[in-house]
Design a protein around this motif. Structure first.
Motif, PDB file in Angstrom:
ATOM      1  N   LEU A 172       0.863  -1.174   0.000  1.00 41.92           N
ATOM      2  CA  LEU A 172       0.000   0.000   0.000  1.00 41.92           C
ATOM      3  C   LEU A 172       0.901   1.226   0.000  1.00 41.92           C
ATOM      4  CD1 LEU A 172      -3.023   0.885   0.255  1.00 41.92           C
ATOM      5  CD2 LEU A 172      -2.619   1.045   2.715  1.00 41.92           C
ATOM      6  N   LYS A 173       0.667   2.132  -0.918  1.00 41.75           N
ATOM      7  CA  LYS A 173       1.509   3.313  -1.040  1.00 41.75           C
ATOM      8  C   LYS A 173       1.022   4.413  -0.095  1.00 41.75           C
ATOM      9  CE  LYS A 173       4.261   1.784  -4.269  1.00 41.75           C
ATOM     10  NZ  LYS A 173       5.691   1.562  -4.009  1.00 41.75           N
ATOM     11  N   VAL A 174       1.891   4.800   0.821  1.00 45.57           N
ATOM     12  CA  VAL A 174       1.603   5.885   1.750  1.00 45.57           C
ATOM     13  C   VAL A 174       2.655   6.963   1.547  1.00 45.57           C
ATOM     14  CG1 VAL A 174       1.330   6.567   4.163  1.00 45.57           C
ATOM     15  CG2 VAL A 174       0.568   4.293   3.417  1.00 45.57           C
ATOM     16  N   GLY A 175       2.229   8.177   1.210  1.00 44.18           N
ATOM     17  CA  GLY A 175       3.148   9.287   1.001  1.00 44.18           C
ATOM     18  C   GLY A 175       3.214  10.193   2.219  1.00 44.18           C
ATOM     19  N   VAL A 176       4.317  10.923   2.343  1.00 42.48           N
ATOM     20  CA  VAL A 176       4.537  11.835   3.467  1.00 42.48           C
ATOM     21  C   VAL A 176       4.714  13.246   2.928  1.00 42.48           C
ATOM     22  CG1 VAL A 176       6.043  12.400   5.416  1.00 42.48           C
ATOM     23  CG2 VAL A 176       5.600  10.012   4.838  1.00 42.48           C
ATOM     24  N   GLY A 177       4.086  14.212   3.578  1.00 40.87           N
ATOM     25  CA  GLY A 177       4.183  15.606   3.163  1.00 40.87           C
ATOM     26  C   GLY A 177       5.456  16.259   3.675  1.00 40.87           C
ATOM     27  N   HIS A 178       5.345  17.456   4.249  1.00 39.13           N
ATOM     28  CA  HIS A 178       6.507  18.162   4.791  1.00 39.13           C
ATOM     29  C   HIS A 178       7.077  17.360   5.948  1.00 39.13           C
ATOM     30  CE1 HIS A 178       4.059  21.565   3.032  1.00 39.13           C
ATOM     31  NE2 HIS A 178       5.188  21.632   2.351  1.00 39.13           N
ATOM     32  N   ARG A 179       8.322  16.944   5.821  1.00 42.21           N
ATOM     33  CA  ARG A 179       8.892  15.989   6.763  1.00 42.21           C
ATOM     34  C   ARG A 179       9.348  16.657   8.056  1.00 42.21           C
ATOM     35  NH1 ARG A 179      12.618  13.069   2.109  1.00 42.21           N
ATOM     36  NH2 ARG A 179      10.881  12.255   0.856  1.00 42.21           N
ATOM     37  N   LEU A 180       9.515  15.822   9.064  1.00 40.10           N
ATOM     38  CA  LEU A 180      10.086  16.227  10.338  1.00 40.10           C
ATOM     39  C   LEU A 180      11.300  15.355  10.610  1.00 40.10           C
ATOM     40  CD1 LEU A 180       6.842  16.535  12.530  1.00 40.10           C
ATOM     41  CD2 LEU A 180       8.357  18.418  11.891  1.00 40.10           C
ATOM     42  N   ASP A 181      12.386  15.954  11.096  1.00 40.08           N
ATOM     43  CA  ASP A 181      13.553  15.136  11.393  1.00 40.08           C
ATOM     44  C   ASP A 181      13.325  14.351  12.684  1.00 40.08           C
ATOM     45  OD1 ASP A 181      14.131  16.865  13.538  1.00 40.08           O
ATOM     46  OD2 ASP A 181      15.464  18.098  12.330  1.00 40.08           O
ATOM     47  N   ALA A 182      14.271  13.491  13.014  1.00 45.80           N
ATOM     48  CA  ALA A 182      14.074  12.550  14.117  1.00 45.80           C
ATOM     49  C   ALA A 182      13.859  13.258  15.451  1.00 45.80           C
ATOM     50  CB  ALA A 182      15.270  11.604  14.207  1.00 45.80           C
ATOM     51  N   GLN A 183      14.522  14.384  15.686  1.00 45.31           N
ATOM     52  CA  GLN A 183      14.426  15.060  16.979  1.00 45.31           C
ATOM     53  C   GLN A 183      13.154  15.884  17.123  1.00 45.31           C
ATOM     54  OE1 GLN A 183      18.315  16.895  16.246  1.00 45.31           O
ATOM     55  NE2 GLN A 183      19.010  16.078  18.209  1.00 45.31           N
ATOM     56  N   ALA A 184      12.551  16.292  16.011  1.00 43.42           N
ATOM     57  CA  ALA A 184      11.353  17.138  16.062  1.00 43.42           C
ATOM     58  C   ALA A 184      10.106  16.286  16.269  1.00 43.42           C
ATOM     59  CB  ALA A 184      11.239  17.949  14.775  1.00 43.42           C
ATOM     60  N   SER A 185       9.038  16.945  16.686  1.00 41.62           N
ATOM     61  CA  SER A 185       7.765  16.263  16.892  1.00 41.62           C
ATOM     62  C   SER A 185       6.642  17.109  16.305  1.00 41.62           C
ATOM     63  CB  SER A 185       7.524  16.027  18.393  1.00 41.62           C
ATOM     64  OG  SER A 185       7.449  17.266  19.084  1.00 41.62           O
TER      65      SER A 185
END
Length: 331
Positions: free
Chosen positions: A89-102
């Motif tokens: 199932l294809k799931v896309g991600v918009g504006h990303r967040l780095d590992a430390q951000a929430s």
């Protein structure tokens, strides 16, 4: 459930990304939970076919056998034979967040992935709360980075911080007009400003449309930042540069996205809600707002010709790096 459940999965929804979790892991977890929910749905009854089986002849004293027509299930579509009905199932991600951000992370499923592109092209603003800590500097602008310097901060006051934030907001607002390529003397520009649609319709450095201090209790302070075309690293560096402007040092201890375009924290699904039914409900609830907001923001009437030429560096004009305006590599 099957295909009917899949049909209700086309669209956008928001999830809450906790700190320490990579966005790729969040996406993969959501995809796994959706597949599990789709495959757990009730399957149709297996098809029946007629087979002739040997059976003893009734009323016969001899052990005679005869062929009897019998209906038996077809096993070609049985889960143990065919396997799960949905395997990808294809799931896309918009504006990303780095590992430390929430904070708010927008995802798209099915046809919703094309809506993610529309969100990207609309250049919508995003809101963050950014927590700073006065008195030290690190190599990566984060609180847990390698310590570079320690300084005093007794001279820093709320009034001094507010003045620095006002300068930052003013310089970035001027840059926003420059990169928007809008003639402010026209009626069209006035109407766009009233609707909040003046924004760069092309690549630009990070632009801050609003910044204010929510809480000040030295050494800690909390900022609310409204911006576009940012990265979380640039927001951490902004805290560092604010510290320098205050004649001290500062590190960033938290970056939390509270709004991404038309999705807020109230829309974001928590980890316990990353399941098929919750995501279907979230997509259905958001669909009318997504359609209305994208229509409004993708047709503002801007002249979207190339603003600065490709040969001119983005940060050659506009506020200095001390005000957080540096060229960025992506949204």
């Amino acid at each position: 459930m099957g295909s009917a459940g899949l049909a209700r999965l086309h669209g956008l929804f928001a999830a809450y990304k906790p700190p320490g979790l990579k966005w790729m892991h969040l996406r993969d977890t959501v995809e796994l939970q959706l597949l599990k929910g789709l495959n757990a749905g009730r399957r149709p009854s297996p098809e029946q076919r007629v087979r002739f089986l040997l059976s003893p002849t009734e009323g016969s004293e001899e052990k005679a056998l005869t062929l009897v027509a019998t209906s038996v299930p077809t096993l070609t579509n049985h889960p143990l034979v065919r396997g799960p009905a949905f395997t990808s199932l294809k799931v896309g991600v918009g504006h990303r967040l780095d590992a430390q951000a929430s904070g708010v992370l927008v995802l798209g499923v099915g046809h919703g992935r094309s809506l993610l592109t529309d969100m990207y092209d609309a250049h919508l603003t995003k809101d963050y709360t950014v927590r700073g800590l006065l008195g030290k500097a690190t190599d990566d602008f984060c609180e847990d980075g390698r310590l570079v310097e320690k300084t005093t901060y007794d001279h820093v006051t709320r009034e001094k911080l507010d003045r620095i934030l006002a300068v930052i907001q003013g310089s970035h607002q001027k840059a926003l007009v420059m990169y928007s390529n809008v003639d402010l003397k026209t009626q069209e520009a006035y109407e766009m400003a009233m609707r909040g649609l003046i924004r760069p319709m092309n690549k630009s450095p990070m632009l801050i449309t609003g910044i204010r201090c929510l809480h000040f209790a030295p050494p800690e302070f909390l900022l609310e930042v409204q911006c576009m075309h940012e990265t979380q690293k640039q927001l951490r560096k902004l805290v560092h540069e604010i510290g320098l402007e205050l004649k001290t040092t500062a590190v960033c201890s938290q970056v939390r996205r509270t709004r991404d375009g038309f999705f807020t924290l109230d829309d974001a699904l928590l980890r316990t809600q990353w399941d098929l039914h919750s995501i279907q409900d979230a997509i259905r609830a958001a669909a009318p707002r997504v359609a209305a907001e994208l229509e409004k923001n993708l047709s503002p009437g801007l002249d979207t010709q190339q603003l600065p030429s490709a040969g001119r560096p983005w940060d050659s004009q506009g506020p200095s790096s001390a005000l957080g305006l540096e060229g960025c590599t992506g949204h």
